[in-house]
Motif scaffolding. Structure first.
Motif, PDB file in Angstrom:
ATOM      1  N   VAL A  81      13.894   2.706   1.441  1.00 49.41           N
ATOM      2  CA  VAL A  81      14.127   1.285   1.166  1.00 49.41           C
ATOM      3  C   VAL A  81      12.903   0.470   1.553  1.00 49.41           C
ATOM      4  O   VAL A  81      12.464  -0.412   0.802  1.00 49.41           O
ATOM      5  CB  VAL A  81      15.377   0.793   1.923  1.00 49.41           C
ATOM      6  N   LEU A  82      12.322   0.767   2.724  1.00 53.79           N
ATOM      7  CA  LEU A  82      11.144   0.045   3.175  1.00 53.79           C
ATOM      8  C   LEU A  82      10.004   0.193   2.174  1.00 53.79           C
ATOM      9  O   LEU A  82       9.307  -0.780   1.857  1.00 53.79           O
ATOM     10  CB  LEU A  82      10.710   0.561   4.551  1.00 53.79           C
ATOM     11  N   HIS A  83       9.811   1.398   1.682  1.00 54.68           N
ATOM     12  CA  HIS A  83       8.737   1.652   0.721  1.00 54.68           C
ATOM     13  C   HIS A  83       8.909   0.816  -0.545  1.00 54.68           C
ATOM     14  O   HIS A  83       7.928   0.346  -1.132  1.00 54.68           O
ATOM     15  CB  HIS A  83       8.713   3.146   0.378  1.00 54.68           C
ATOM     16  N   ARG A  84      10.144   0.591  -0.949  1.00 56.23           N
ATOM     17  CA  ARG A  84      10.406  -0.121  -2.206  1.00 56.23           C
ATOM     18  C   ARG A  84      10.478  -1.631  -2.051  1.00 56.23           C
ATOM     19  O   ARG A  84      10.159  -2.360  -2.990  1.00 56.23           O
ATOM     20  CB  ARG A  84      11.705   0.403  -2.830  1.00 56.23           C
ATOM     21  N   VAL A  85      10.912  -2.107  -0.885  1.00 60.01           N
ATOM     22  CA  VAL A  85      11.133  -3.552  -0.757  1.00 60.01           C
ATOM     23  C   VAL A  85       9.924  -4.313  -0.235  1.00 60.01           C
ATOM     24  O   VAL A  85       9.866  -5.536  -0.391  1.00 60.01           O
ATOM     25  CB  VAL A  85      12.350  -3.854   0.156  1.00 60.01           C
ATOM     26  N   LEU A  86       8.967  -3.636   0.381  1.00 60.07           N
ATOM     27  CA  LEU A  86       7.833  -4.354   0.961  1.00 60.07           C
ATOM     28  C   LEU A  86       7.031  -5.155  -0.073  1.00 60.07           C
ATOM     29  O   LEU A  86       6.722  -6.327   0.179  1.00 60.07           O
ATOM     30  CB  LEU A  86       6.925  -3.393   1.723  1.00 60.07           C
ATOM     31  N   PRO A  87       6.662  -4.583  -1.219  1.00 54.72           N
ATOM     32  CA  PRO A  87       5.906  -5.389  -2.194  1.00 54.72           C
ATOM     33  C   PRO A  87       6.649  -6.639  -2.663  1.00 54.72           C
ATOM     34  O   PRO A  87       6.071  -7.739  -2.637  1.00 54.72           O
ATOM     35  CB  PRO A  87       5.653  -4.393  -3.341  1.00 54.72           C
ATOM     36  N   PRO A  88       7.922  -6.536  -3.087  1.00 57.01           N
ATOM     37  CA  PRO A  88       8.610  -7.774  -3.485  1.00 57.01           C
ATOM     38  C   PRO A  88       8.847  -8.727  -2.325  1.00 57.01           C
ATOM     39  O   PRO A  88       8.829  -9.954  -2.521  1.00 57.01           O
ATOM     40  CB  PRO A  88       9.934  -7.281  -4.083  1.00 57.01           C
ATOM     41  N   LEU A  89       9.037  -8.213  -1.118  1.00 52.85           N
ATOM     42  CA  LEU A  89       9.177  -9.115   0.030  1.00 52.85           C
ATOM     43  C   LEU A  89       7.875  -9.868   0.290  1.00 52.85           C
ATOM     44  O   LEU A  89       7.890 -11.035   0.703  1.00 52.85           O
ATOM     45  CB  LEU A  89       9.583  -8.337   1.283  1.00 52.85           C
TER      46      LEU A  89
ATOM     47  N   ALA B  90      -4.686 -14.061   3.720  1.00 51.78           N
ATOM     48  CA  ALA B  90      -4.446 -13.312   4.958  1.00 51.78           C
ATOM     49  C   ALA B  90      -3.075 -12.645   4.930  1.00 51.78           C
ATOM     50  O   ALA B  90      -2.913 -11.499   5.380  1.00 51.78           O
ATOM     51  CB  ALA B  90      -4.558 -14.245   6.163  1.00 51.78           C
ATOM     52  N   SER B  91      -2.096 -13.338   4.366  1.00 54.65           N
ATOM     53  CA  SER B  91      -0.751 -12.757   4.259  1.00 54.65           C
ATOM     54  C   SER B  91      -0.753 -11.551   3.339  1.00 54.65           C
ATOM     55  O   SER B  91      -0.112 -10.526   3.628  1.00 54.65           O
ATOM     56  CB  SER B  91       0.232 -13.808   3.737  1.00 54.65           C
ATOM     57  N   SER B  92      -1.466 -11.647   2.221  1.00 48.85           N
ATOM     58  CA  SER B  92      -1.541 -10.521   1.285  1.00 48.85           C
ATOM     59  C   SER B  92      -2.174  -9.302   1.951  1.00 48.85           C
ATOM     60  O   SER B  92      -1.695  -8.175   1.798  1.00 48.85           O
ATOM     61  CB  SER B  92      -2.344 -10.912   0.047  1.00 48.85           C
ATOM     62  N   ALA B  93      -3.247  -9.539   2.713  1.00 46.04           N
ATOM     63  CA  ALA B  93      -3.913  -8.445   3.407  1.00 46.04           C
ATOM     64  C   ALA B  93      -2.975  -7.803   4.435  1.00 46.04           C
ATOM     65  O   ALA B  93      -2.928  -6.574   4.578  1.00 46.04           O
ATOM     66  CB  ALA B  93      -5.186  -8.947   4.078  1.00 46.04           C
ATOM     67  N   LEU B  94      -2.224  -8.632   5.149  1.00 44.90           N
ATOM     68  CA  LEU B  94      -1.301  -8.114   6.156  1.00 44.90           C
ATOM     69  C   LEU B  94      -0.191  -7.291   5.516  1.00 44.90           C
ATOM     70  O   LEU B  94       0.158  -6.208   6.009  1.00 44.90           O
ATOM     71  CB  LEU B  94      -0.708  -9.273   6.953  1.00 44.90           C
ATOM     72  N   PHE B  95       0.361  -7.779   4.403  1.00 45.58           N
ATOM     73  CA  PHE B  95       1.426  -7.036   3.739  1.00 45.58           C
ATOM     74  C   PHE B  95       0.903  -5.723   3.160  1.00 45.58           C
ATOM     75  O   PHE B  95       1.613  -4.716   3.154  1.00 45.58           O
ATOM     76  CB  PHE B  95       2.072  -7.881   2.641  1.00 45.58           C
ATOM     77  N   ARG B  96      -0.337  -5.720   2.658  1.00 47.22           N
ATOM     78  CA  ARG B  96      -0.909  -4.465   2.165  1.00 47.22           C
ATOM     79  C   ARG B  96      -1.054  -3.452   3.293  1.00 47.22           C
ATOM     80  O   ARG B  96      -0.796  -2.262   3.114  1.00 47.22           O
ATOM     81  CB  ARG B  96      -2.263  -4.725   1.506  1.00 47.22           C
ATOM     82  N   LEU B  97      -1.457  -3.940   4.466  1.00 49.40           N
ATOM     83  CA  LEU B  97      -1.579  -3.060   5.625  1.00 49.40           C
ATOM     84  C   LEU B  97      -0.227  -2.490   6.028  1.00 49.40           C
ATOM     85  O   LEU B  97      -0.090  -1.278   6.273  1.00 49.40           O
ATOM     86  CB  LEU B  97      -2.201  -3.834   6.793  1.00 49.40           C
ATOM     87  N   VAL B  98       0.778  -3.367   6.087  1.00 51.33           N
ATOM     88  CA  VAL B  98       2.117  -2.911   6.457  1.00 51.33           C
ATOM     89  C   VAL B  98       2.666  -1.951   5.403  1.00 51.33           C
ATOM     90  O   VAL B  98       3.322  -0.950   5.731  1.00 51.33           O
ATOM     91  CB  VAL B  98       3.064  -4.121   6.641  1.00 51.33           C
ATOM     92  N   GLU B  99       2.392  -2.243   4.138  1.00 54.82           N
ATOM     93  CA  GLU B  99       2.860  -1.363   3.070  1.00 54.82           C
ATOM     94  C   GLU B  99       2.224   0.015   3.178  1.00 54.82           C
ATOM     95  O   GLU B  99       2.894   1.036   2.988  1.00 54.82           O
ATOM     96  CB  GLU B  99       2.527  -1.986   1.719  1.00 54.82           C
ATOM     97  N   THR B 100       0.933   0.063   3.516  1.00 53.33           N
ATOM     98  CA  THR B 100       0.259   1.347   3.693  1.00 53.33           C
ATOM     99  C   THR B 100       0.863   2.124   4.850  1.00 53.33           C
ATOM    100  O   THR B 100       1.120   3.330   4.744  1.00 53.33           O
ATOM    101  CB  THR B 100      -1.243   1.126   3.944  1.00 53.33           C
ATOM    102  N   ARG B 101       1.108   1.430   5.950  1.00 51.67           N
ATOM    103  CA  ARG B 101       1.757   2.079   7.097  1.00 51.67           C
ATOM    104  C   ARG B 101       3.159   2.551   6.728  1.00 51.67           C
ATOM    105  O   ARG B 101       3.598   3.633   7.152  1.00 51.67           O
ATOM    106  CB  ARG B 101       1.824   1.103   8.271  1.00 51.67           C
ATOM    107  N   GLY B 102       3.868   1.734   5.943  1.00 53.47           N
ATOM    108  CA  GLY B 102       5.214   2.121   5.523  1.00 53.47           C
ATOM    109  C   GLY B 102       5.210   3.360   4.648  1.00 53.47           C
ATOM    110  O   GLY B 102       6.094   4.217   4.743  1.00 53.47           O
ATOM    111  N   GLN B 103       4.207   3.503   3.783  1.00 58.74           N
ATOM    112  CA  GLN B 103       4.101   4.687   2.940  1.00 58.74           C
ATOM    113  C   GLN B 103       3.852   5.928   3.782  1.00 58.74           C
ATOM    114  O   GLN B 103       4.398   7.000   3.520  1.00 58.74           O
ATOM    115  CB  GLN B 103       2.981   4.494   1.921  1.00 58.74           C
ATOM    116  N   ARG B 104       3.026   5.781   4.812  1.00 59.89           N
ATOM    117  CA  ARG B 104       2.773   6.916   5.700  1.00 59.89           C
ATOM    118  C   ARG B 104       4.044   7.317   6.444  1.00 59.89           C
ATOM    119  O   ARG B 104       4.331   8.500   6.631  1.00 59.89           O
ATOM    120  CB  ARG B 104       1.672   6.564   6.701  1.00 59.89           C
TER     121      ARG B 104
END
Length: 241
Positions: free
Chosen positions: A161-169, A222-236
């Motif tokens: 769920v985290l992997h799928r919802v992070l981009p739309p969130l 800055a928010s976009s960069a942070l969400f990309r970082l969190v999304e990468t961590r979430g994928q791992r």
């Protein structure tokens, strides 16, 4: 010297004639409004998701109706309704009960609640989509393997769920950040309001609206960069479960 004669560096600086500190404080308040609205939307959105997926049809229909209404009306209308309309309604109710009329609601609380209510309608659909994307067979296999509810949530459901919802969130967060400008009509000293006041006081609207644009871009980037970082961590995390 008149404000209109001062240089842009002076007007945007931190000196006695500068609006720099006020703009930065307003940007932080904008960030606080968006963060509080996002938190409200997440909590309420999760509750709406549970209602949408409930077996009780009346509960699912109520949640669906909420989403239909809040996604179908302008956010500005919700802010106006809560800040200007709700006090009059509450005053009428208080008069019927013989109680004193309540005062105007706090602008910060009203703005966060208004944006959060709309955000919840979108977040509920995001959460529901993320849950429906988890293959039922995996959950059935986890139950057959003897996994408890918490273990299933931690190892099977949450990572997917985290992997799928992070981009739309992340997109919803950006909408919340930009919708915070609507709260300026309540008089709250967020970025848009302070920019309007500065533009009117100095008669330099282009300068201060351009400065506000830059600050909004900094916040969104800055928010976009942070969400990309969190999304990468979430994928791992999802890959390592």
């Amino acid at each position: 010297m008149m404000d209109a004669d001062l240089s842009p560096l002076v007007l945007l600086g931190g000196g006695p004639d500068g609006w720099g500190p006020a703009l930065l404080a307003a940007a932080m308040l904008t960030l606080a409004v968006a963060a509080a609205a996002m938190a409200i939307g997440t909590v309420l959105g999760a509750a709406l998701t549970a209602a949408l997926m409930s077996r009780r049809r009346w509960l699912a229909r109520a949640a669906a109706t909420y989403g239909l209404i809040l996604r179908g009306v302008p956010e500005l209308l919700v802010v106006l309704l809560l800040y200007f309309g709700a006090p009059g309604l509450l005053a009428s109710v208080a008069a019927l009960m013989g109680s004193p009329a309540p005062g105007s609601p706090p602008a910060f609380l009203t703005g966060c609640l208004a944006i959060g209510l709309v955000s919840a309608a979108y977040q509920a659909e995001v959460f529901r989509g993320g849950l429906l994307a988890v293959p039922p067979g995996q959950i059935e296999a986890a139950i057959a393997a003897g996994m408890g509810p918490f273990t299933r949530l931690r190892r099977i459901i949450a990572p997917q769920v985290l992997h799928r919802v992070l981009p739309p969130l992340g997109n919803i967060w950006q909408f919340n950040l930009k919708d915070s400008a609507l709260v300026s009509i309540t008089g709250l000293a967020e970025l848009m309001r302070v920019s309007l006041v500065a533009a009117g006081s100095t008669r330099r609207p282009f300068l201060f609206f351009a400065a506000a644009m830059v600050l909004y871009l900094v916040l969104t980037s800055a928010s976009s960069a942070l969400f990309r970082l969190v999304e990468t961590r979430g994928q791992r995390w999802a890959g390592g479960r």
